[in-house]
Design a protein around this motif. Sequence first.
Motif, PDB file in Angstrom:
ATOM      1  N   SER A   1       0.836  -1.196   0.000  1.00 32.72           N
ATOM      2  CA  SER A   1       0.000   0.000   0.000  1.00 32.72           C
ATOM      3  C   SER A   1       0.873   1.248   0.000  1.00 32.72           C
ATOM      4  O   SER A   1       1.778   1.371   0.826  1.00 32.72           O
ATOM      5  N   PRO A   2       0.615   2.178  -0.929  1.00 30.67           N
ATOM      6  CA  PRO A   2       1.372   3.431  -0.920  1.00 30.67           C
ATOM      7  C   PRO A   2       1.039   4.258   0.325  1.00 30.67           C
ATOM      8  O   PRO A   2      -0.085   4.245   0.814  1.00 30.67           O
ATOM      9  N   VAL A   3       2.037   4.959   0.820  1.00 30.60           N
ATOM     10  CA  VAL A   3       1.893   5.824   1.994  1.00 30.60           C
ATOM     11  C   VAL A   3       2.278   7.239   1.567  1.00 30.60           C
ATOM     12  O   VAL A   3       3.202   7.402   0.770  1.00 30.60           O
ATOM     13  N   PRO A   4       1.584   8.262   2.082  1.00 24.68           N
ATOM     14  CA  PRO A   4       1.982   9.627   1.724  1.00 24.68           C
ATOM     15  C   PRO A   4       3.485   9.834   1.937  1.00 24.68           C
ATOM     16  O   PRO A   4       4.058   9.359   2.908  1.00 24.68           O
ATOM     17  N   GLY A   5       4.099  10.526   1.016  1.00 25.73           N
ATOM     18  CA  GLY A   5       5.537  10.757   1.095  1.00 25.73           C
ATOM     19  C   GLY A   5       6.320   9.862   0.150  1.00 25.73           C
ATOM     20  O   GLY A   5       7.541   9.887   0.113  1.00 25.73           O
ATOM     21  N   GLY A   6       5.618   9.007  -0.595  1.00 24.49           N
ATOM     22  CA  GLY A   6       6.273   8.178  -1.589  1.00 24.49           C
ATOM     23  C   GLY A   6       6.788   6.838  -1.116  1.00 24.49           C
ATOM     24  O   GLY A   6       7.456   6.141  -1.861  1.00 24.49           O
ATOM     25  N   THR A   7       6.518   6.470   0.125  1.00 25.38           N
ATOM     26  CA  THR A   7       6.965   5.161   0.604  1.00 25.38           C
ATOM     27  C   THR A   7       5.806   4.166   0.497  1.00 25.38           C
ATOM     28  O   THR A   7       4.711   4.499   0.056  1.00 25.38           O
ATOM     29  N   HIS A   8       6.066   2.941   0.921  1.00 20.68           N
ATOM     30  CA  HIS A   8       5.071   1.870   0.868  1.00 20.68           C
ATOM     31  C   HIS A   8       5.138   1.052   2.153  1.00 20.68           C
ATOM     32  O   HIS A   8       6.169   1.028   2.817  1.00 20.68           O
ATOM     33  N   GLU A   9       4.038   0.360   2.448  1.00 22.72           N
ATOM     34  CA  GLU A   9       4.037  -0.605   3.545  1.00 22.72           C
ATOM     35  C   GLU A   9       3.215  -1.804   3.110  1.00 22.72           C
ATOM     36  O   GLU A   9       2.294  -1.697   2.312  1.00 22.72           O
ATOM     37  N   TRP A  10       3.601  -2.961   3.639  1.00 21.13           N
ATOM     38  CA  TRP A  10       2.915  -4.201   3.307  1.00 21.13           C
ATOM     39  C   TRP A  10       1.720  -4.372   4.235  1.00 21.13           C
ATOM     40  O   TRP A  10       1.795  -4.080   5.427  1.00 21.13           O
ATOM     41  N   VAL A  11       0.616  -4.826   3.654  1.00 20.00           N
ATOM     42  CA  VAL A  11      -0.636  -5.011   4.380  1.00 20.00           C
ATOM     43  C   VAL A  11      -1.180  -6.407   4.092  1.00 20.00           C
ATOM     44  O   VAL A  11      -0.799  -7.051   3.114  1.00 20.00           O
ATOM     45  N   LEU A  12      -2.058  -6.837   4.956  1.00 18.25           N
ATOM     46  CA  LEU A  12      -2.770  -8.084   4.724  1.00 18.25           C
ATOM     47  C   LEU A  12      -3.858  -7.821   3.683  1.00 18.25           C
ATOM     48  O   LEU A  12      -4.545  -6.804   3.770  1.00 18.25           O
ATOM     49  N   PRO A  13      -4.029  -8.687   2.687  1.00 22.17           N
ATOM     50  CA  PRO A  13      -5.096  -8.452   1.717  1.00 22.17           C
ATOM     51  C   PRO A  13      -6.459  -8.459   2.403  1.00 22.17           C
ATOM     52  O   PRO A  13      -6.744  -9.312   3.243  1.00 22.17           O
ATOM     53  N   GLY A  14      -7.276  -7.512   2.038  1.00 24.09           N
ATOM     54  CA  GLY A  14      -8.607  -7.380   2.612  1.00 24.09           C
ATOM     55  C   GLY A  14      -8.994  -5.929   2.647  1.00 24.09           C
ATOM     56  O   GLY A  14      -8.302  -5.073   2.094  1.00 24.09           O
ATOM     57  N   GLY A  15     -10.103  -5.647   3.315  1.00 20.05           N
ATOM     58  CA  GLY A  15     -10.521  -4.254   3.381  1.00 20.05           C
ATOM     59  C   GLY A  15     -11.897  -4.085   3.971  1.00 20.05           C
ATOM     60  O   GLY A  15     -12.481  -5.022   4.515  1.00 20.05           O
ATOM     61  N   GLY A  16     -12.399  -2.880   3.832  1.00 19.68           N
ATOM     62  CA  GLY A  16     -13.636  -2.468   4.481  1.00 19.68           C
ATOM     63  C   GLY A  16     -14.887  -3.114   3.910  1.00 19.68           C
ATOM     64  O   GLY A  16     -15.007  -3.314   2.704  1.00 19.68           O
ATOM     65  N   MET A  17     -15.802  -3.402   4.837  1.00 20.94           N
ATOM     66  CA  MET A  17     -17.103  -3.946   4.465  1.00 20.94           C
ATOM     67  C   MET A  17     -17.965  -2.843   3.871  1.00 20.94           C
ATOM     68  O   MET A  17     -17.937  -1.709   4.329  1.00 20.94           O
TER      69      MET A  17
END
Length: 153
Positions: A24-40
């Motif tokens: 997932s992109p993060v403000p400032g041009g970096t990224h972080e890894w997330v678990l696949p999924g999301g909001g209902m």
Amino acid sequence: MRKRLRVAAYAVCVRDGRVLLARSPVPGGTHEWVLPGGGMEHGEDPLDTVVRELEEETGYHVEVTGLLGIDSFRHAFGREGLRGPVDHHGVRVVYEGRVVGGELRNEVNGSTDLAAWHDLDAVAGLTRVRLVDVALGLWRERPVDGRAPAGER
């Protein structure tokens, strides 16, 4: 202070000693890894949410093979636009999933930009959100009450 509740569903998919994550992109041009999924979405069942979100973010069709637990957290945000501060409460349903079809691909125009398998031993070295550790703790420990081990909450 305004109150906001967000309910989301995620899946831990482990295959051959590797876990499926999305970036997932993060403000400032970096990224972080997330678990696949999301909001209902309103009226959507959490199980349907996780199946839909996994397909959107990774291209895979998954079968939910178990409920691992629930993660709940609160965070106060100082300002959200012109509406003032927000007391955010996130409730995250964590499932175990098994890939049953589809092809690995990256999400286009979504909340993530890359999907990949990572060796379980390498996860600690990734820039990642807290939920990745919480979910892997649930997957490893399988607590009967569905609550993450104390060191991971």
